[in-house]
Motif scaffolding. Structure first.
Motif, PDB file in Angstrom:
ATOM      1  N   UNK A   7     -32.286  -1.907   3.942  1.00 51.86           N
ATOM      2  CA  UNK A   7     -33.285  -2.907   4.296  1.00 51.86           C
ATOM      3  C   UNK A   7     -34.696  -2.389   4.023  1.00 51.86           C
ATOM      4  N   UNK A   8     -34.925  -1.091   4.241  1.00 52.48           N
ATOM      5  CA  UNK A   8     -36.231  -0.507   3.929  1.00 52.48           C
ATOM      6  C   UNK A   8     -36.555  -0.693   2.447  1.00 52.48           C
ATOM      7  N   UNK A   9     -35.603  -0.380   1.578  1.00 51.76           N
ATOM      8  CA  UNK A   9     -35.827  -0.526   0.144  1.00 51.76           C
ATOM      9  C   UNK A   9     -35.984  -1.991  -0.249  1.00 51.76           C
ATOM     10  N   UNK A  10     -35.209  -2.867   0.387  1.00 51.16           N
ATOM     11  CA  UNK A  10     -35.361  -4.294   0.106  1.00 51.16           C
ATOM     12  C   UNK A  10     -36.744  -4.780   0.522  1.00 51.16           C
ATOM     13  N   UNK A  11     -37.229  -4.292   1.681  1.00 47.53           N
ATOM     14  CA  UNK A  11     -38.560  -4.665   2.132  1.00 47.53           C
ATOM     15  C   UNK A  11     -39.638  -4.197   1.178  1.00 47.53           C
ATOM     16  N   UNK A  12     -39.516  -2.962   0.681  1.00 48.12           N
ATOM     17  CA  UNK A  12     -40.485  -2.440  -0.286  1.00 48.12           C
ATOM     18  C   UNK A  12     -40.474  -3.289  -1.555  1.00 48.12           C
ATOM     19  N   UNK A  13     -39.273  -3.660  -2.031  1.00 46.99           N
ATOM     20  CA  UNK A  13     -39.177  -4.475  -3.239  1.00 46.99           C
ATOM     21  C   UNK A  13     -39.817  -5.849  -3.043  1.00 46.99           C
ATOM     22  N   UNK A  14     -39.516  -6.490  -1.905  1.00 44.44           N
ATOM     23  CA  UNK A  14     -40.106  -7.805  -1.617  1.00 44.44           C
ATOM     24  C   UNK A  14     -41.631  -7.698  -1.527  1.00 44.44           C
ATOM     25  N   UNK A  15     -42.103  -6.688  -0.815  1.00 48.88           N
ATOM     26  CA  UNK A  15     -43.542  -6.511  -0.640  1.00 48.88           C
ATOM     27  C   UNK A  15     -44.230  -6.265  -1.985  1.00 48.88           C
TER      28      UNK A  15
END
Length: 539
Positions: A79-87
């Motif tokens: 989820x951390x990596x997904x959040x970075x990608x979305x951001x």
């Protein structure tokens, strides 16, 4: 398990997590100094400008609890990596936005990414570090928040002045790419062992509705009116024309949502079904009381960052970049606190560090309020900001450690999301109150001064409205016009007095937080590895 992770990799993972937090915190403040350029370049209205700043905060706060629980289920690194990608993708959209509505949309998506990163960063640290190392990790995490919040205006001022406001968003792209590589190589995946039991969709929807309604009301109350509509309500072409402000509807929606959320979660918990927030977490004294302190302290913790930039630019005449430089001592103090926290906590415990940090914050805020005047020199305010920064670094990091000290690692996403949500709500309420104090005091002081000077009622009303509605930005224009130059001094003094009162109000909130810390006990000295969980909570 943490013991299986090599020491070097653990500390490098802390760097990755801290950079991720820095990216989203900087973005929350960097845009403030870029908004005037955005207005000019895109032809944005005042309502557009407001939502460019606040749409991020609204979505960010609304999704924190959902993101924390989701991290426990699907995996914290994932989820951390997904959040970075979305951001990062949203930042590209913001940097290229040709119109205000598209920029606001990009900011909304950034808020989604930010909400995925912040609570997940805490749960990653909680799962990766133990004992004394966990205290160090939380100290670095807390100092990163305090320090980068002060660095945002400096970076935004430089990018906007020397390059373009679009780089205030574009700077996230290379950092996001670096974070994705670092997270993939260095972060270790962890999740709640109990999986496959379904999802709490009702709790998720109710959580978002409750947080969105509450944060909307707190943010927009001063602009739209707390009861009757006092300003234009126009967001992305959608207008609200009713006499009653939309703010009471936001609060009502939040209140109903909260009651229903609690009932739903209790019923699901009793039936052994998955829940978004396990309410038995609040049976943990350190979690319950720590959240209370965190929320109250957040009411006043960033009071200086709210009022000082307005005062420095509109009264002292600083540029956006100079304002960022003036706030650097706050960042320096916050980063220094990460080093001080380790020996202090080891010698006296985390609760003492929390209280010491709050005391230093109070001293810094009161000191800044005492010296705020139209002729205040930079060297008079610098020591106050430095002391305040040390306090922010100590209190932010150690209260986080106290809140999560006895939370089972398997539930750290829920705990982190709750703690982050509490702080965001406290900050939103604090800004609402401090904004009211700042602008109402400015208007009152200026009205009294102009009345004493014998200024005609029509001109007096026009000047007061211009200064209040522009948050003081009209003062330089008044000084430059020979017809109103004599009034600019009164306006500068009024905003300086209002800044002083705002600082004292923030100090009052911090004092309440200090008093609330009396409920913290030595039980918070334990770590999740040794502390006993309340009945029904897994280890």
């Amino acid at each position: 398990m943490t013991a299986e992770i090599p020491s070097r990799r653990r500390w490098l993972s802390l760097l990755v997590v801290s950079l991720g937090v820095a990216m989203i915190i900087v973005d929350a403040t960097i845009v403030n100094v870029a908004v005037p350029a955005v207005i000019t370049d895109l032809g944005a209205t005042s309502s557009d400008a407001q939502w460019i700043q606040e749409s991020y905060t609204l979505v960010f706060a609304a999704l924190l609890l959902v993101a924390g629980r989701t991290a426990d289920q699907v995996g914290r690194r994932r989820l951390f990596m997904a959040g970075v990608a979305v951001f990062t993708l949203a930042s590209i959209g913001c940097a290229l936005a040709p119109t205000p509505p598209l920029l606001i949309t990009g900011r909304l998506v950034q808020g989604i990414g930010g909400a995925m990163i912040l609570p997940t960063s805490l749960s990653l640290l909680n799962a990766t570090f133990t004992g004394r190392e966990r205290g160090i990790a939380f100290a670095v995490w807390g100092s990163t928040i305090g320090g980068t919040a002060a660095l945002g205006p400096l970076l935004g001022g430089w990018l906007t002045t020397d390059l373009s406001w679009r780089w205030a968003f574009g700077v996230n792209v290379p950092l996001g790419a670096l974070l994705l590589v670092g997270a993939g190589l260095l972060l270790t995946e962890s999740r709640e062992p109990r999986t496959g039991h379904g999802n709490d969709w009702a709790g998720a929807v109710l959580s978002v509705v409750t947080m969105a309604g509450l944060v909307f009301g707190l943010i927009q109350g001063r602009s739209y009116g707390w009861f009757e509509r006092t300003g234009t309500v126009d967001v992305a072409g959608i207008s609200w024309t009713a006499r009653l402000s939309p703010v009471p509807f936001g609060f009502a929606l939040a209140a109903i949502g909260l009651v229903v959320f609690i009932l739903v979660e209790r019923r699901r918990n009793a039936a052994g079904r998955p829940v978004l927030l396990d309410l038995s977490l609040f049976a943990i004294p350190s979690f319950r009381n720590g959240n209370l302190v965190a929320g109250v302290v957040s009411l006043g913790e960033f009071g200086l960052l709210f009022s000082l930039p307005l005062w420095l630019q509109n009264v002292r005449g600083y540029s956006a970049f100079e304002t960022g430089l003036a706030l650097l001592p706050l960042a320096a103090g916050s980063f220094l606190a990460s080093g001080l926290a380790v020996p202090l906590t080891a010698a006296r415990g985390p609760i003492f560090a929390v209280r010491a940090g709050i005391v230093l914050e109070i001293a810094g805020v009161v000191g800044a309020g005492l010296v705020a005047a139209p002729d205040t020199a930079w060297w008079q305010i610098t020591p106050m900001l430095f002391v305040y920064g040390i306090g922010v670094g100590l209190a932010t990091a150690q209260i986080t450690g106290v809140v999560l000290a006895d939370v089972p690692v398997a539930m750290s996403g829920q705990g982190s999301g709750t703690q982050s949500t509490t702080r965001q709500l406290g900050s939103a309420l604090g800004i609402a109150v401090l904004g009211t104090v700042l602008f109402s005091t400015t208007a009152g002081q200026l009205t009294t001064a102009l009345d004493s000077d014998g200024v005609a009622e029509s001109q007096r009303s026009a000047v007061v409205s211009a200064v209040e509605d522009s948050a003081g930005a009209a003062i330089p224009g008044l000084a430059a016009d020979p017809r109103t130059a004599a009034l600019a001094g009164d306006a500068a003094q009024a905003l300086s007095t209002a800044t002083r009162y705002t600082a004292f109000t923030a100090a009052g909130f911090l004092l309440l937080g200090l008093l609330a810390s009396a409920r913290l006990t030595r039980a918070a000295r334990h770590t999740p590895d040794t502390a006993a969980a309340p009945e029904g909570l897994p280890r």
